[in-house]
Design a protein around this motif. Structure first.
Motif, PDB file in Angstrom:
ATOM      1  N   VAL B 105      70.331  69.491  78.450  1.00 24.65           N
ATOM      2  CA  VAL B 105      70.980  69.582  78.805  1.00 24.65           C
ATOM      3  C   VAL B 105      71.754  68.795  79.716  1.00 24.65           C
ATOM      4  CG1 VAL B 105      70.631  70.991  81.063  1.00 24.65           C
ATOM      5  CG2 VAL B 105      68.887  71.432  79.558  1.00 24.65           C
ATOM      6  N   THR B 106      73.028  69.184  79.871  1.00 26.42           N
ATOM      7  CA  THR B 106      73.556  68.136  80.627  1.00 26.42           C
ATOM      8  C   THR B 106      74.211  68.739  81.944  1.00 26.42           C
ATOM      9  OG1 THR B 106      74.768  67.440  78.629  1.00 26.42           O
ATOM     10  CG2 THR B 106      75.623  66.831  80.189  1.00 26.42           C
ATOM     11  N   TRP B 107      74.703  68.059  82.994  1.00 30.94           N
ATOM     12  CA  TRP B 107      74.687  68.935  84.168  1.00 30.94           C
ATOM     13  C   TRP B 107      76.444  68.372  84.504  1.00 30.94           C
ATOM     14  CZ3 TRP B 107      71.948  68.036  89.303  1.00 30.94           C
ATOM     15  CH2 TRP B 107      72.594  68.454  90.693  1.00 30.94           C
ATOM     16  N   LEU B 108      77.621  69.173  84.538  1.00 27.79           N
ATOM     17  CA  LEU B 108      78.139  68.747  85.195  1.00 27.79           C
ATOM     18  C   LEU B 108      78.826  69.510  86.473  1.00 27.79           C
ATOM     19  CD1 LEU B 108      80.502  69.502  81.598  1.00 27.79           C
ATOM     20  CD2 LEU B 108      79.533  67.493  82.418  1.00 27.79           C
ATOM     21  N   ARG B 109      79.647  69.304  87.365  1.00 30.38           N
ATOM     22  CA  ARG B 109      79.629  69.528  88.123  1.00 30.38           C
ATOM     23  C   ARG B 109      81.395  69.416  88.714  1.00 30.38           C
ATOM     24  NH1 ARG B 109      76.109  67.912  92.536  1.00 30.38           N
ATOM     25  NH2 ARG B 109      76.784  66.144  92.024  1.00 30.38           N
ATOM     26  N   ASN B 110      82.108  70.684  89.179  1.00 34.81           N
ATOM     27  CA  ASN B 110      83.390  70.542  90.030  1.00 34.81           C
ATOM     28  C   ASN B 110      83.766  69.650  90.734  1.00 34.81           C
ATOM     29  OD1 ASN B 110      85.604  71.143  90.784  1.00 34.81           O
ATOM     30  ND2 ASN B 110      86.573  72.538  89.369  1.00 34.81           N
ATOM     31  N   PRO B 111      83.889  68.930  90.899  1.00 30.34           N
ATOM     32  CA  PRO B 111      84.427  67.915  92.365  1.00 30.34           C
ATOM     33  C   PRO B 111      85.104  68.409  93.228  1.00 30.34           C
ATOM     34  CG  PRO B 111      85.637  66.618  91.230  1.00 30.34           C
ATOM     35  CD  PRO B 111      85.118  68.081  90.138  1.00 30.34           C
ATOM     36  N   ASP B 112      85.876  69.695  93.514  1.00 28.50           N
ATOM     37  CA  ASP B 112      86.995  70.081  93.803  1.00 28.50           C
ATOM     38  C   ASP B 112      85.920  71.127  94.646  1.00 28.50           C
ATOM     39  OD1 ASP B 112      89.615  69.355  92.202  1.00 28.50           O
ATOM     40  OD2 ASP B 112      88.606  68.667  94.113  1.00 28.50           O
ATOM     41  N   THR B 113      85.161  72.084  94.418  1.00 29.20           N
ATOM     42  CA  THR B 113      84.199  73.367  94.184  1.00 29.20           C
ATOM     43  C   THR B 113      83.087  72.634  94.968  1.00 29.20           C
ATOM     44  OG1 THR B 113      84.497  73.954  92.347  1.00 29.20           O
ATOM     45  CG2 THR B 113      86.518  74.565  92.763  1.00 29.20           C
ATOM     46  N   GLY B 114      82.611  72.320  94.039  1.00 36.02           N
ATOM     47  CA  GLY B 114      81.273  72.130  93.878  1.00 36.02           C
ATOM     48  C   GLY B 114      81.102  72.685  93.188  1.00 36.02           C
ATOM     49  N   ALA B 115      81.295  73.346  91.878  1.00 34.97           N
ATOM     50  CA  ALA B 115      80.540  74.498  91.126  1.00 34.97           C
ATOM     51  C   ALA B 115      79.861  73.943  90.069  1.00 34.97           C
ATOM     52  CB  ALA B 115      81.578  75.385  90.358  1.00 34.97           C
ATOM     53  N   GLY B 116      78.231  73.906  89.731  1.00 36.97           N
ATOM     54  CA  GLY B 116      77.533  73.100  89.227  1.00 36.97           C
ATOM     55  C   GLY B 116      77.798  74.573  87.740  1.00 36.97           C
ATOM     56  N   PHE B 117      78.029  73.209  85.901  1.00 38.86           N
ATOM     57  CA  PHE B 117      77.269  74.018  85.117  1.00 38.86           C
ATOM     58  C   PHE B 117      76.803  73.065  84.173  1.00 38.86           C
ATOM     59  CE2 PHE B 117      81.521  76.389  85.754  1.00 38.86           C
ATOM     60  CZ  PHE B 117      82.121  75.523  86.246  1.00 38.86           C
ATOM     61  N   TYR B 118      75.167  73.618  83.725  1.00 35.42           N
ATOM     62  CA  TYR B 118      74.355  73.286  83.093  1.00 35.42           C
ATOM     63  C   TYR B 118      74.977  73.568  81.895  1.00 35.42           C
ATOM     64  CZ  TYR B 118      71.108  72.907  87.427  1.00 35.42           C
ATOM     65  OH  TYR B 118      70.761  72.767  88.598  1.00 35.42           O
ATOM     66  N   ILE B 119      74.881  72.835  80.867  1.00 35.99           N
ATOM     67  CA  ILE B 119      75.457  72.778  79.581  1.00 35.99           C
ATOM     68  C   ILE B 119      74.208  72.498  78.743  1.00 35.99           C
ATOM     69  CG2 ILE B 119      76.828  72.595  77.337  1.00 35.99           C
ATOM     70  CD1 ILE B 119      78.891  73.001  79.936  1.00 35.99           C
ATOM     71  N   VAL B 120      73.919  73.257  78.237  1.00 32.61           N
ATOM     72  CA  VAL B 120      72.381  73.560  76.716  1.00 32.61           C
ATOM     73  C   VAL B 120      72.392  73.824  75.620  1.00 32.61           C
ATOM     74  CG1 VAL B 120      70.064  74.535  77.119  1.00 32.61           C
ATOM     75  CG2 VAL B 120      71.180  74.769  79.302  1.00 32.61           C
ATOM     76  N   ARG B 121      72.066  72.567  75.165  1.00 32.81           N
ATOM     77  CA  ARG B 121      72.341  72.660  73.786  1.00 32.81           C
ATOM     78  C   ARG B 121      70.529  72.603  72.845  1.00 32.81           C
ATOM     79  NH1 ARG B 121      75.746  69.542  76.056  1.00 32.81           N
ATOM     80  NH2 ARG B 121      75.367  67.300  74.982  1.00 32.81           N
ATOM     81  N   GLN B 122      70.832  73.361  71.162  1.00 34.88           N
ATOM     82  CA  GLN B 122      69.928  72.653  70.946  1.00 34.88           C
ATOM     83  C   GLN B 122      69.967  71.105  70.220  1.00 34.88           C
ATOM     84  OE1 GLN B 122      70.538  75.895  70.267  1.00 34.88           O
ATOM     85  NE2 GLN B 122      68.805  76.635  70.510  1.00 34.88           N
ATOM     86  N   ALA B 123      69.261  70.498  70.658  1.00 33.91           N
ATOM     87  CA  ALA B 123      68.902  68.616  70.568  1.00 33.91           C
ATOM     88  C   ALA B 123      69.317  68.279  68.917  1.00 33.91           C
ATOM     89  CB  ALA B 123      67.185  68.308  70.876  1.00 33.91           C
ATOM     90  N   ASN B 124      69.354  69.926  67.956  1.00 30.73           N
ATOM     91  CA  ASN B 124      69.696  69.249  66.935  1.00 30.73           C
ATOM     92  C   ASN B 124      69.511  70.343  65.816  1.00 30.73           C
ATOM     93  OD1 ASN B 124      66.995  69.987  65.269  1.00 30.73           O
ATOM     94  ND2 ASN B 124      66.383  67.744  66.077  1.00 30.73           N
ATOM     95  N   SER B 125      70.301  71.012  64.442  1.00 33.03           N
ATOM     96  CA  SER B 125      69.919  71.488  64.102  1.00 33.03           C
ATOM     97  C   SER B 125      69.200  72.364  63.694  1.00 33.03           C
ATOM     98  CB  SER B 125      71.052  71.767  62.664  1.00 33.03           C
ATOM     99  OG  SER B 125      70.654  70.998  62.128  1.00 33.03           O
ATOM    100  N   SER B 126      68.258  72.283  63.765  1.00 33.71           N
ATOM    101  CA  SER B 126      66.507  72.478  63.415  1.00 33.71           C
ATOM    102  C   SER B 126      65.780  73.105  64.160  1.00 33.71           C
ATOM    103  CB  SER B 126      65.786  71.241  62.620  1.00 33.71           C
ATOM    104  OG  SER B 126      65.627  69.995  63.036  1.00 33.71           O
ATOM    105  N   SER B 127      66.034  73.046  65.533  1.00 31.30           N
ATOM    106  CA  SER B 127      65.052  73.094  66.819  1.00 31.30           C
ATOM    107  C   SER B 127      65.952  74.802  66.926  1.00 31.30           C
ATOM    108  CB  SER B 127      65.492  72.311  67.529  1.00 31.30           C
ATOM    109  OG  SER B 127      67.088  71.971  68.280  1.00 31.30           O
TER     110      SER B 127
END
Lengths: 240, 128
Positions: B105-127
């Motif tokens: 999981v990577t957590w990004l946030r827009n500094p102007d609006t405060g909107a948060g985005f959780y980018i979730v992805r498989q750790a690798n191609s076999s998971s």
């Protein structure tokens, strides 16, 4: 919308309505929790069901079963339009930018000069779109006849495709449908006669009447080019 | 020419969680899944245009469709254009619990609006 397990294709405002276009694979089921606004119609069918009874915090849960193919409107009101399709159909949709009025800076660029867009589904390629006097003028390419689905502001009542009018009818408020047909055959294409060629012979010296009198004689022994001939017996083979 | 099967992994964005049409004001969670696109064509991509969304013959490919789906989604979420990296699975993310080790999981946030985005992805191609 509170949450969706379906992917979001488009979310924005078209003609005063909030439009949400979701898509998912044909063989998957999805669940969406939305707060419906306005007085509208829920389009239920065998694969689409809406939760009834007491909504949780005003949100209605829409359950989509596997096997949904094609373009499926879910909810339509005067303030909202919620649409769903399978992924393949979603990819047939285009969201061309409607240019802002003449003279606006960056009028053709979305989110810079223009915030207006329409959704057009069906054609192989939609190149551009513009609206004037209630007519949506589309330009694009077809590779086969196609059903045309348009989500545009309510004041759009007629559609043209590459200049030719399309008979469009209203599927529901906010959605126009039509049919684009191609009747192009190879025999209907006429190729103009290609005449008036300009050409030059690339090997004139093989002609029997060729004279090399204009050629420079290769007997130079000095040259202005530095450092001059480094190899050979002193004959300069440079042109000058 | 016989059919050629080409396996292409394309990141597909599947939003799960709170996604609002007014994405600037509420946190949204976007899950990026590896989406296996079994690519079988009678005219397989030739060497110079391999991977391009518009083929050398100027025909549109399946990749064009997937990129269009993602592109119009990104255009619908303008808050995503400017984000600061807040944290990810390898660092500390206050208030975020990740179950299991198969998701990154990577957590990004827009500094102007405060909107948060959780980018979730498989750790690798076999998971998967």
């Amino acid at each position: 919308m509170l949450y969706s397990t379906a992917s979001v294709f488009y979310a924005g405002t078209i003609g005063g309505r909030d439009v949400l276009f979701l898509y998912g694979d044909f063989n998957q089921s999805h669940e969406i929790a939305v707060e419906f606004t306005g007085t509208g119609t829920q389009f239920a069918r065998s694969t689409v069901s809406f939760s009834t009874g007491a909504d949780i915090d005003g949100y209605t849960t829409v359950t989509l079963l596997p096997g949904i193919e094609g373009f499926v409107p879910l909810y339509e009101s005067d303030t909202q339009l919620i649409l769903y399709s399978d992924s393949v159909t979603a990819a047939t949709f285009w969201a061309p930018v409607i240019p802002a009025s003449e003279g606006t800076a960056f009028q053709n660029y979305y989110q810079f000069g223009s915030n207006t867009t329409v959704l057009v589904g069906g054609p192989y390629l939609v190149r551009n779109a513009s609206i004037s006097d209630g007519t949506l003028a589309l330009r694009g390419d077809l590779n086969q006849s196609a059903l045309l689905t348009i989500i545009a502001p309510d004041d759009v009542t007629s559609v043209t495709w590459n200049g030719a009018p399309v008979s469009a009818y209203s599927l529901t408020d906010g959605i126009l449908a039509g049919y684009l047909s191609t009747n192009l055959t190879t025999s209907s294409i006429t190729v103009p006669a290609l005449t008036g060629w300009r050409y030059a012979d690339s090997l004139p010296e093989v002609q029997s009447n060729f004279s090399d009198a204009d050629w420079v004689i290769a007997n130079h022994t000095t040259t202005n080019i530095t450092p001059g001939m480094l190899y050979g017996d002193g004959q300069v083979l440079f042109g000058e | 020419m016989s059919d050629v099967t080409v396996l292409i992994f394309i990141i597909s964005e599947v939003p799960i969680g709170e996604v609002s049409r007014n994405l600037e004001s509420t946190p949204g969670m976007i899950t990026l899944l590896w989406r296996v696109l079994i690519h079988t064509e009678k005219n397989p991509p030739i060497s110079y245009d391999y991977g391009s969304s518009i083929r050398e013959s100027r025909l549109l490919s399946d990749k064009f469709d997937e990129l269009k789906r993602q592109g119009i989604f990104l255009r619908s979420s303008p808050g995503f254009y400017k984000t600061d990296w807040v944290g990810d699975t390898d660092t500390t993310m206050p208030g975020v619990t990740v179950n299991g080790s198969e998701a990154y999981v990577t957590w990004l946030r827009n500094p102007d609006t405060g909107a948060g985005f959780y980018i979730v992805r498989q750790a690798n191609s076999s998971s998967l």
